[in-house]
Design a protein around this motif. Sequence first.
Motif, PDB file in Angstrom:
ATOM      1  N   ALA A   1       0.832  -1.211   0.000  1.00  0.00           N
ATOM      2  CA  ALA A   1       0.000   0.000   0.000  1.00  0.00           C
ATOM      3  C   ALA A   1       0.863   1.256   0.000  1.00  0.00           C
ATOM      4  O   ALA A   1       0.464   2.296  -0.549  1.00  0.00           O
ATOM      5  N   ASP A   2       2.039   1.168   0.589  1.00  0.00           N
ATOM      6  CA  ASP A   2       2.949   2.328   0.627  1.00  0.00           C
ATOM      7  C   ASP A   2       3.666   2.550  -0.698  1.00  0.00           C
ATOM      8  O   ASP A   2       4.093   3.671  -0.991  1.00  0.00           O
ATOM      9  N   SER A   3       3.805   1.477  -1.485  1.00  0.00           N
ATOM     10  CA  SER A   3       4.653   1.568  -2.678  1.00  0.00           C
ATOM     11  C   SER A   3       3.917   1.360  -4.000  1.00  0.00           C
ATOM     12  O   SER A   3       4.527   1.485  -5.064  1.00  0.00           O
ATOM     13  N   ALA A   4       2.636   1.044  -3.954  1.00  0.00           N
ATOM     14  CA  ALA A   4       1.912   0.752  -5.193  1.00  0.00           C
ATOM     15  C   ALA A   4       1.864   1.981  -6.102  1.00  0.00           C
ATOM     16  O   ALA A   4       1.590   3.093  -5.629  1.00  0.00           O
ATOM     17  N   PRO A   5       2.140   1.813  -7.400  1.00  0.00           N
ATOM     18  CA  PRO A   5       2.100   2.958  -8.324  1.00  0.00           C
ATOM     19  C   PRO A   5       0.666   3.414  -8.590  1.00  0.00           C
ATOM     20  O   PRO A   5      -0.254   2.603  -8.628  1.00  0.00           O
ATOM     21  N   ARG A   6       0.489   4.685  -8.752  1.00  0.00           N
ATOM     22  CA  ARG A   6      -0.849   5.248  -8.993  1.00  0.00           C
ATOM     23  C   ARG A   6      -1.253   5.031 -10.453  1.00  0.00           C
ATOM     24  O   ARG A   6      -0.520   5.379 -11.370  1.00  0.00           O
ATOM     25  N   PRO A   7      -2.452   4.434 -10.699  1.00  0.00           N
ATOM     26  CA  PRO A   7      -2.939   4.294 -12.075  1.00  0.00           C
ATOM     27  C   PRO A   7      -3.191   5.656 -12.714  1.00  0.00           C
ATOM     28  O   PRO A   7      -3.496   6.636 -12.015  1.00  0.00           O
ATOM     29  N   GLU A   8      -3.077   5.726 -14.013  1.00  0.00           N
ATOM     30  CA  GLU A   8      -3.220   7.000 -14.720  1.00  0.00           C
ATOM     31  C   GLU A   8      -4.614   7.603 -14.565  1.00  0.00           C
ATOM     32  O   GLU A   8      -4.769   8.815 -14.595  1.00  0.00           O
ATOM     33  N   ASN A   9      -5.642   6.744 -14.437  1.00  0.00           N
ATOM     34  CA  ASN A   9      -7.008   7.252 -14.400  1.00  0.00           C
ATOM     35  C   ASN A   9      -7.494   7.564 -12.988  1.00  0.00           C
ATOM     36  O   ASN A   9      -8.680   7.791 -12.767  1.00  0.00           O
ATOM     37  N   VAL A  10      -6.572   7.586 -12.025  1.00  0.00           N
ATOM     38  CA  VAL A  10      -6.924   7.895 -10.639  1.00  0.00           C
ATOM     39  C   VAL A  10      -6.161   9.154 -10.221  1.00  0.00           C
ATOM     40  O   VAL A  10      -4.946   9.251 -10.431  1.00  0.00           O
ATOM     41  N   THR A  11      -6.873  10.116  -9.628  1.00  0.00           N
ATOM     42  CA  THR A  11      -6.226  11.357  -9.208  1.00  0.00           C
ATOM     43  C   THR A  11      -5.325  11.119  -7.998  1.00  0.00           C
ATOM     44  O   THR A  11      -5.457  10.098  -7.297  1.00  0.00           O
ATOM     45  N   GLU A  12      -4.465  12.065  -7.745  1.00  0.00           N
ATOM     46  CA  GLU A  12      -3.549  11.953  -6.610  1.00  0.00           C
ATOM     47  C   GLU A  12      -4.309  11.833  -5.300  1.00  0.00           C
ATOM     48  O   GLU A  12      -3.977  11.002  -4.438  1.00  0.00           O
ATOM     49  N   ASP A  13      -5.349  12.664  -5.130  1.00  0.00           N
ATOM     50  CA  ASP A  13      -6.129  12.629  -3.887  1.00  0.00           C
ATOM     51  C   ASP A  13      -6.869  11.299  -3.733  1.00  0.00           C
ATOM     52  O   ASP A  13      -6.923  10.732  -2.629  1.00  0.00           O
ATOM     53  N   GLN A  14      -7.455  10.817  -4.835  1.00  0.00           N
ATOM     54  CA  GLN A  14      -8.158   9.527  -4.777  1.00  0.00           C
ATOM     55  C   GLN A  14      -7.199   8.410  -4.410  1.00  0.00           C
ATOM     56  O   GLN A  14      -7.523   7.511  -3.613  1.00  0.00           O
ATOM     57  N   TRP A  15      -5.996   8.460  -4.970  1.00  0.00           N
ATOM     58  CA  TRP A  15      -5.025   7.406  -4.716  1.00  0.00           C
ATOM     59  C   TRP A  15      -4.534   7.440  -3.267  1.00  0.00           C
ATOM     60  O   TRP A  15      -4.376   6.396  -2.634  1.00  0.00           O
ATOM     61  N   LYS A  16      -4.310   8.630  -2.746  1.00  0.00           N
ATOM     62  CA  LYS A  16      -3.889   8.748  -1.352  1.00  0.00           C
ATOM     63  C   LYS A  16      -4.952   8.165  -0.421  1.00  0.00           C
ATOM     64  O   LYS A  16      -4.630   7.459   0.545  1.00  0.00           O
ATOM     65  N   GLN A  17      -6.220   8.462  -0.715  1.00  0.00           N
ATOM     66  CA  GLN A  17      -7.302   7.946   0.128  1.00  0.00           C
ATOM     67  C   GLN A  17      -7.400   6.432   0.021  1.00  0.00           C
ATOM     68  O   GLN A  17      -7.572   5.734   1.028  1.00  0.00           O
ATOM     69  N   GLN A  18      -7.257   5.922  -1.198  1.00  0.00           N
ATOM     70  CA  GLN A  18      -7.388   4.480  -1.403  1.00  0.00           C
ATOM     71  C   GLN A  18      -6.246   3.722  -0.740  1.00  0.00           C
ATOM     72  O   GLN A  18      -6.468   2.717  -0.051  1.00  0.00           O
ATOM     73  N   THR A  19      -5.004   4.173  -0.934  1.00  0.00           N
ATOM     74  CA  THR A  19      -3.877   3.466  -0.338  1.00  0.00           C
ATOM     75  C   THR A  19      -3.877   3.589   1.180  1.00  0.00           C
ATOM     76  O   THR A  19      -3.468   2.658   1.882  1.00  0.00           O
ATOM     77  N   ALA A  20      -4.346   4.740   1.687  1.00  0.00           N
ATOM     78  CA  ALA A  20      -4.460   4.892   3.145  1.00  0.00           C
ATOM     79  C   ALA A  20      -5.461   3.882   3.692  1.00  0.00           C
ATOM     80  O   ALA A  20      -5.213   3.226   4.725  1.00  0.00           O
ATOM     81  N   LEU A  21      -6.578   3.736   3.001  1.00  0.00           N
ATOM     82  CA  LEU A  21      -7.594   2.781   3.438  1.00  0.00           C
ATOM     83  C   LEU A  21      -7.056   1.356   3.391  1.00  0.00           C
ATOM     84  O   LEU A  21      -7.255   0.563   4.321  1.00  0.00           O
ATOM     85  N   GLN A  22      -6.338   1.024   2.314  1.00  0.00           N
ATOM     86  CA  GLN A  22      -5.785  -0.324   2.190  1.00  0.00           C
ATOM     87  C   GLN A  22      -4.767  -0.608   3.297  1.00  0.00           C
ATOM     88  O   GLN A  22      -4.760  -1.696   3.890  1.00  0.00           O
ATOM     89  N   LYS A  23      -3.907   0.384   3.583  1.00  0.00           N
ATOM     90  CA  LYS A  23      -2.940   0.179   4.662  1.00  0.00           C
ATOM     91  C   LYS A  23      -3.652   0.072   6.006  1.00  0.00           C
ATOM     92  O   LYS A  23      -3.273  -0.741   6.868  1.00  0.00           O
ATOM     93  N   GLY A  24      -4.702   0.883   6.189  1.00  0.00           N
ATOM     94  CA  GLY A  24      -5.469   0.795   7.424  1.00  0.00           C
ATOM     95  C   GLY A  24      -6.091  -0.579   7.614  1.00  0.00           C
ATOM     96  O   GLY A  24      -6.082  -1.144   8.718  1.00  0.00           O
ATOM     97  N   LEU A  25      -6.627  -1.147   6.539  1.00  0.00           N
ATOM     98  CA  LEU A  25      -7.211  -2.491   6.625  1.00  0.00           C
ATOM     99  C   LEU A  25      -6.143  -3.519   6.971  1.00  0.00           C
ATOM    100  O   LEU A  25      -6.387  -4.447   7.750  1.00  0.00           O
ATOM    101  N   ALA A  26      -4.956  -3.373   6.352  1.00  0.00           N
ATOM    102  CA  ALA A  26      -3.868  -4.308   6.639  1.00  0.00           C
ATOM    103  C   ALA A  26      -3.437  -4.216   8.107  1.00  0.00           C
ATOM    104  O   ALA A  26      -3.240  -5.244   8.782  1.00  0.00           O
TER     105      ALA A  26
END
Length: 422
Positions: free
Chosen positions: A306-331
């Motif tokens: 979750a800390d190192s996954a590359p951001r997909p082109e069709n996802v904004t920076e803010d969306q990606w930060k929220q998604q990876t934060a959520l994934q790390k939180g779940l882990a």
Amino acid sequence: MRATSARLVIKNRAVCKAYFVRSEMMTPGGALEVSMRLHFAKTQLVLAVFFSAATLSAQQIGKYVPVSAGSDTDRAMAEINSASDPAQKLALIDRFAAGAGQGDMALVADELYVNYFLAQKQYDKAFEYGDKLFAIDPGNFLNAANMIRAASEKNDAEKLLAYGEKTQNILTAYKASPAPSGVAAEIWEQQKTQTIASNQANIRYVQQAVYNGAYQTPEPAKRADQLLHFAKIFPDSEYTLTALGVAASSYQQAQNAPKMLEVANVLLAKDPKNLGMLLLVSDYYGEKGEQLDKAEAYAQKAATLADSAPRPENVTEDQWKQQTALQKGLALSTLGQVNMQKKNNAQAIQNFQAAAPLLKSSDVGYARNEYRLGFAFINLRKIPEAKTAFTQAASVNSPYKQPALDKIKALPASPPTRRKAS
């Protein structure tokens, strides 16, 4: 010579002319990010592509039907193509089918009917004539794509799978087909490679449409079965790993844990860094108190990814930060649950507390983490802290709200604070 379909190709030695019925083909315009618990990607069909007659000729997979320019058939086709009134067009197709549309031309007549009924959104009639066309030309790829389009527009997932399988069989047979008489094997292999390459947009459309139809099936168990069927039909599709991931999640929704684990483990064997499946499997084992070492390893790996996954082109920076934060939180929450199962409540509390701010965007994730934290505090007899955790779990709308409130009521009173002797 082979052509893209038996769409009427009209040629003689002096004149090369092509007639075709315009057909709408859909290709991907992007992926729609779906945020459920494991954030699987859902594709949308958004771009219509119209192929020219020259392109169709270059893309032929199916029988080739020659017609002389200036013939009765040529003139009939011109009249059909120029008709703008639907009733008039159908009458002209009927007349063509009853007259010139016999023998090899029956294939052309059936295709005219398919495209007419597609345009009129009479999908059952399109299927009827598409199946008649297949009886004449079982290897007609463009007809298969038209059947996929009809099934997609009708939202018929079963037909999408059936025609998707037929489409894949057509492509497999074409790739394995021997060179026609008089054509060198090397030239034939080159031509097939070029034809498959020129059809990639159509092939991708077919796979996308079949996947999307299965994805949209509302019943979780049926959706999962259909997505597994998709993965079996298209093992090399760009959508196959996503299909397996959604299938595993859907089996979880259907409370079919053995199938969920089976599919998730198949996917992890193909893609060991699949963050969604690492979370799904580690969470399951953590909750069950089974295979805790495996659950811990998977959750730790998920937190790192979750800390190192590359951001997909069709996802904004803010969306990606929220998604990876959520994934790390779940882990981290899963790690806390594993710690608690291993009786290491102090470490569990640390992981739960680290997870809490990362899970704020998910009411369910946040509430479950706080609910778990409450039990870790109880295990250490820290009743005030447990009450605070359960209060937080009850502060958002989730399935944990009422259980947390009930737990608060059941907590023993905090022991009185001892006053120091003066």
